[in-house]
Write an enzyme that holds these catalytic residues in place. Structure first.
Site, PDB file in Angstrom:
ATOM      1  N   CYS A   2     -28.830 -83.269  73.583  1.00 46.64           N
ATOM      2  CA  CYS A   2     -28.209 -83.960  74.710  1.00 46.64           C
ATOM      3  C   CYS A   2     -29.104 -85.143  75.094  1.00 46.64           C
ATOM      4  O   CYS A   2     -30.216 -85.263  74.611  1.00 46.64           O
ATOM      5  CB  CYS A   2     -28.075 -83.016  75.888  1.00 46.64           C
ATOM      6  N   ARG A  27     -25.861 -89.117  71.758  1.00 43.43           N
ATOM      7  CA  ARG A  27     -26.497 -87.803  71.574  1.00 43.43           C
ATOM      8  C   ARG A  27     -25.583 -86.653  71.967  1.00 43.43           C
ATOM      9  O   ARG A  27     -25.880 -85.500  71.688  1.00 43.43           O
ATOM     10  CB  ARG A  27     -27.776 -87.722  72.424  1.00 43.43           C
ATOM     11  N   TRP A  74     -24.097 -82.177  74.822  1.00 45.59           N
ATOM     12  CA  TRP A  74     -23.482 -81.715  73.578  1.00 45.59           C
ATOM     13  C   TRP A  74     -23.598 -80.200  73.649  1.00 45.59           C
ATOM     14  O   TRP A  74     -24.688 -79.642  73.575  1.00 45.59           O
ATOM     15  CB  TRP A  74     -24.246 -82.271  72.384  1.00 45.59           C
ATOM     16  N   ASN A 100     -32.379 -80.218  77.398  1.00 47.60           N
ATOM     17  CA  ASN A 100     -31.941 -80.438  76.023  1.00 47.60           C
ATOM     18  C   ASN A 100     -32.616 -79.357  75.192  1.00 47.60           C
ATOM     19  O   ASN A 100     -33.825 -79.206  75.250  1.00 47.60           O
ATOM     20  CB  ASN A 100     -32.403 -81.840  75.593  1.00 47.60           C
ATOM     21  N   GLY A 101     -31.847 -78.559  74.442  1.00 46.98           N
ATOM     22  CA  GLY A 101     -32.444 -77.498  73.624  1.00 46.98           C
ATOM     23  C   GLY A 101     -31.732 -76.179  73.855  1.00 46.98           C
ATOM     24  O   GLY A 101     -30.608 -76.157  74.367  1.00 46.98           O
ATOM     25  N   GLU A 484     -22.634 -87.893  49.414  1.00 49.42           N
ATOM     26  CA  GLU A 484     -22.822 -88.727  50.596  1.00 49.42           C
ATOM     27  C   GLU A 484     -21.528 -89.468  50.944  1.00 49.42           C
ATOM     28  O   GLU A 484     -21.162 -89.578  52.115  1.00 49.42           O
ATOM     29  CB  GLU A 484     -23.991 -89.697  50.354  1.00 49.42           C
ATOM     30  N   LYS A 488     -19.598 -89.077  54.509  1.00 51.25           N
ATOM     31  CA  LYS A 488     -19.291 -90.217  55.391  1.00 51.25           C
ATOM     32  C   LYS A 488     -17.804 -90.226  55.726  1.00 51.25           C
ATOM     33  O   LYS A 488     -17.423 -90.407  56.871  1.00 51.25           O
ATOM     34  CB  LYS A 488     -19.651 -91.557  54.727  1.00 51.25           C
ATOM     35  N   GLU A 491     -16.861 -87.184  58.097  1.00 54.19           N
ATOM     36  CA  GLU A 491     -17.397 -87.129  59.460  1.00 54.19           C
ATOM     37  C   GLU A 491     -16.816 -88.202  60.388  1.00 54.19           C
ATOM     38  O   GLU A 491     -16.716 -87.976  61.582  1.00 54.19           O
ATOM     39  CB  GLU A 491     -18.931 -87.123  59.483  1.00 54.19           C
ATOM     40  N   HIS A 507     -13.928 -77.012  35.914  1.00 55.07           N
ATOM     41  CA  HIS A 507     -14.131 -75.578  36.133  1.00 55.07           C
ATOM     42  C   HIS A 507     -13.490 -75.097  37.437  1.00 55.07           C
ATOM     43  O   HIS A 507     -13.763 -73.978  37.869  1.00 55.07           O
ATOM     44  CB  HIS A 507     -15.629 -75.251  36.108  1.00 55.07           C
ATOM     45  N   LYS A 606     -26.049 -87.180  67.227  1.00 54.10           N
ATOM     46  CA  LYS A 606     -26.933 -87.925  66.341  1.00 54.10           C
ATOM     47  C   LYS A 606     -28.103 -87.089  65.844  1.00 54.10           C
ATOM     48  O   LYS A 606     -28.349 -87.011  64.670  1.00 54.10           O
ATOM     49  CB  LYS A 606     -27.428 -89.180  67.046  1.00 54.10           C
TER      50      LYS A 606
HETATM   51  C1  F6R Z   1     -24.659 -87.665  58.588  1.00 58.61           C
HETATM   52  C2  F6R Z   1     -25.872 -87.454  59.352  1.00 58.61           C
HETATM   53  C3  F6R Z   1     -26.471 -86.095  59.371  1.00 58.61           C
HETATM   54  C4  F6R Z   1     -28.011 -86.209  59.355  1.00 58.61           C
HETATM   55  C5  F6R Z   1     -28.648 -84.820  59.530  1.00 58.61           C
HETATM   56  C6  F6R Z   1     -30.155 -84.889  59.437  1.00 58.61           C
HETATM   57  O1  F6R Z   1     -24.237 -88.994  58.645  1.00 58.61           O
HETATM   58  O2  F6R Z   1     -26.370 -88.346  59.975  1.00 58.61           O
HETATM   59  O3  F6R Z   1     -26.011 -85.307  58.323  1.00 58.61           O
HETATM   60  O4  F6R Z   1     -28.392 -86.776  58.138  1.00 58.61           O
HETATM   61  O5  F6R Z   1     -28.279 -84.296  60.776  1.00 58.61           O
HETATM   62  O6  F6R Z   1     -30.677 -85.735  60.405  1.00 58.61           O
HETATM   63  P1  F6R Z   1     -32.155 -86.261  60.334  1.00 58.61           P
HETATM   64  O7  F6R Z   1     -32.240 -87.190  59.172  1.00 58.61           O
HETATM   65  O8  F6R Z   1     -32.377 -86.944  61.634  1.00 58.61           O
HETATM   66  O9  F6R Z   1     -33.058 -85.075  60.131  1.00 58.61           O
END
Ligand code: F6R
Length: 611
Positions: A2, A27, A74, A100-101, A484, A488, A491, A507, A606
């Site tokens: 958060c 966040r 969040w 936060n946590g 990847e 993208k 998400e 397979h 994030k």
């Molecule tokens: C996807 C994305 C997440 C982060 C993951 C790890 O676009 O951003 O999958 O890659 O949460 O985050 P970090 O790199 O901050 O440890």
């Protein structure tokens, strides 16, 4: 994960807190709230939904006062609702807490507090902290917070105010980031320095187990037992424009376009003049360990894990060191066999991802040396590692990671070349070819960014834009790129997407192929190019809609595909960096065309600072 902002000074805390919360809304954004102290009274307003909902509520219930705390949430414990929104209060509603946590023993603490007559109004773990502080409060908020946190198990960054001790704002952290900002006759707290850069650049990064009494004219840092702690004031040198969109409609697009500059920064000063050696900043790691380590174990999550998959190929192929790679949340809970002479490498943009941090700590407890690739300077993972390669990607705000990913790939290439040279598995000529190629990557990314016609066309094409599902296929260096690309797309556009090894498709996943399924082949020039052409034929024979990412000049591939997006030629180990760019743009424009909220995709946050 958060967002927290707090203020104490002479101005109206509400304006400053709302401004900071806007910068932190990435966040978490399922509810928000704010508490201020006005003439010895604590007033709060909370609301479900994005910050805009809180702001409109504040128009009908205005608040103002010289100190306060705010939060954008969040959800972890309890559904998004007004009752569960922060700040949370004690019984007489004199104490307000933002958190936060996750408090792991909140049920046990809650039971004890209920026995003592405390009444709970929310389903959150955070409310426990407010009641605990009340339990220990004897007129001094700092002392009560320190005492209360001694009972708490879990991760937290908290901000607390109290109408019975109005001259202070108390902050504390364990496992979740928190900064204290120092201004002239005013002080701030925030879960991320970006929230307060408009007001000050002088900050303290609290360490785990520390609490801080923040006053408008100063601060005191203690551990939870009350022992004074010395912390250096640091100056944040980010440009404020980095924290803003710089003219782009979304942070994600801005960050995609920053990649030429980012890669230049990542490799800047780290390649020798003759391009044959990697030159790190002083004292990266014990040289002998880099030269003799028997194994590298990579831990990471999400996009960073995809970077790690490329890293494994790079290091094994260029340096001949065996590499294991784990999703961090799995690593920690398996029987960890870490032989001596192992380097454990955490890869992370935020440096705060709870799973990666816990994996790092588990490895450290077993004696491993930790070398991390981190973007956020001063983050917990950076601080707890034996050595850090900083990505230098700048602040990444878009929830979907883009520039940090390609910076990770560039840094991993440097590391693999360095290991290869040190261990004599790579000749100077081979190293020169790769490092010269790496130096050309920014220009080649720019070329892709300047020629987006075919990407825009595919993103507007209803076969892609309106698909229910998509398959991303690649082999070798391109398999992580496929993963990847699929991540993208799902998400930010909410199209279901799966990634597979192109050779593995037959397979099982081939059963999905119909004339409605877009299949995206990552097919740059590579050692397995002929094989991937065969895989394309297999999908074509089943009427799949084929889009290939291919190398400029590969005109032959077009006859097998519906669409082709070309990327500039480069040595194969560098192709994951270039191939990622059109996939980021494709996901971005499909998301925009579908009317999705690119920078705030549903259910995501994030930095994931909970397990
Ligand atoms: C996807 C994305 C997440 C982060 C993951 C790890 O676009 O951003 O999958 O890659 O949460 O985050 P970090 O790199 O901050 O440890």
């Amino acid at each position: 994960m958060c967002g927290i902002v707090g203020y104490i000074g002479e101005k109206n805390a509400v304006d400053i807190i709302l401004d900071g919360l806007h910068r932190l809304e990435y966040r978490g954004y399922d509810s928000a709230g704010i508490s201020v102290l006005t003439d010895g009274e604590l007033d709060s307003v909370r609301s479900v939904g994005k910050l805009a909902a809180l702001e409109s509520k504040l128009k009908t219930t205005p608040l103002s006062g010289p100190s306060g705390i705010g939060h954008t949430r969040w959800a972890t414990h309890g559904v998004p609702s007004e009752a569960n929104a922060h700040p949370h209060h004690d019984d007489p509603q004199a104490i307000a807490v933002v958190h936060n946590g996750i408090i792991e023993n909140y049920l046990e603490l809650g039971a004890k507090l209920r026995e003592k007559g405390f009444e709970f109004r929310s389903e959150t773990d955070t409310e426990t902290i407010a009641h605990l502080i009340r339990l220990y409060f004897e007129g001094d908020l700092f002392t009560a917070v320190k005492r209360a946190l001694q009972d708490v198990r879990g991760a937290y960054a908290i901000g607390v105010i109290c109408s019975d001790d109005p001259g202070v704002l108390v902050a504390a952290r364990s496992g979740s980031p928190l900064v204290v900002g120092l201004g002239k006759d005013e002080s701030f707290i925030a879960s991320d320095a970006a929230a307060i850069l408009n007001y000050t650049r002088e900050v303290l990064y609290l360490e785990d187990g520390q609490a801080c009494e923040v006053r408008r004219d100063g601060y005191t840092v203690h551990d939870l037992q009350g022992v004074p702690q010395q912390l250096d004031i640091q100056t944040v040198d980010w440009d404020q424009s980095q924290a803003e969109k710089g003219g782009y409609p979304h942070f994600m697009l801005k960050e995609i376009h920053e990649q030429p500059e980012v890669i230049r920064n990542t490799i800047g000063g780290r390649i020798s003049k003759d391009h044959s050696e990697v030159v790190w900043e002083d004292g990266l790691l014990d040289d002998s360990l880099l030269e003799t380590c028997d194994r590298i174990m990579i831990v990471a999550c999400g996009t960073a894990w995809h970077a790690g998959l490329v890293g494994k190929r790079l290091i094994e192929s260029l340096a001949k060191v065996p590499v294991e790679i784990d999703i961090a949340s799995e690593f920690r809970y398996r029987d960890l066999l870490i032989p001596p002479n192992t380097i454990v490498m955490a890869i992370t943009q935020s440096g705060e991802t709870a799973d990666t941090l816990q994996a790092l700590r588990a490895a450290k407890n077993r004696g491993a040396t930790i070398l991390s690739l981190v973007n956020a300077i001063g983050s917990t993972i950076a601080r707890e590692s034996d050595a850090v390669i900083y990505l230098r990607a700048g602040l990444e705000i878009g929830v979907a990671s883009t520039k940090a990913y390609t910076a990770m790939l560039a840094a991993l290439t440097l590391l693999a070349v360095d290991l290869g040279r040190r261990r004599k598995s790579l000749t100077a000529q081979e190293a020169t070819a790769l490092l010269t190629g790496l130096q050309q990557v920014p220009t080649k990314i720019q070329e892709i960014l300047d020629n987006q016609g075919s990407i825009l066309q595919c993103a507007a094409d209803n076969r892609f834009r309106d698909a229910n599902s998509a398959l991303f296929l690649g082999r070798g260096y391109s398999l992580p790129t496929a993963l990847e690309g699929a991540l993208k797309l799902k998400e930010i556009s909410y199209i279901h997407a799966e990634a597979y090894g192109a050779g593995e498709m037959k397979h099982g996943a081939i059963a999905l192929v119909t004339d409605k399924l877009p299949v995206i082949f990552i097919a740059p020039r590579s050692a397995t190019h002929e094989k991937i052409i065969s895989n394309i034929q297999e999908v074509r024979a089943r009427s799949g809609i084929i889009l290939a990412i291919a190398t400029q000049g590969d005109t032959g591939i077009a006859q097998h595909c519906d669409e082709v997006i070309y990327i500039p030629d480069c040595p194969e180990p560098l192709s994951p960096i270039l191939a990622a760019i059109p996939l980021q743009l494709l996901a971005y424009y499909i998301s925009v065309n579908r009317g999705c909220d690119v920078d705030q995709p549903r259910n995501l946050a994030k930095s994931v600072t909970v397990e």
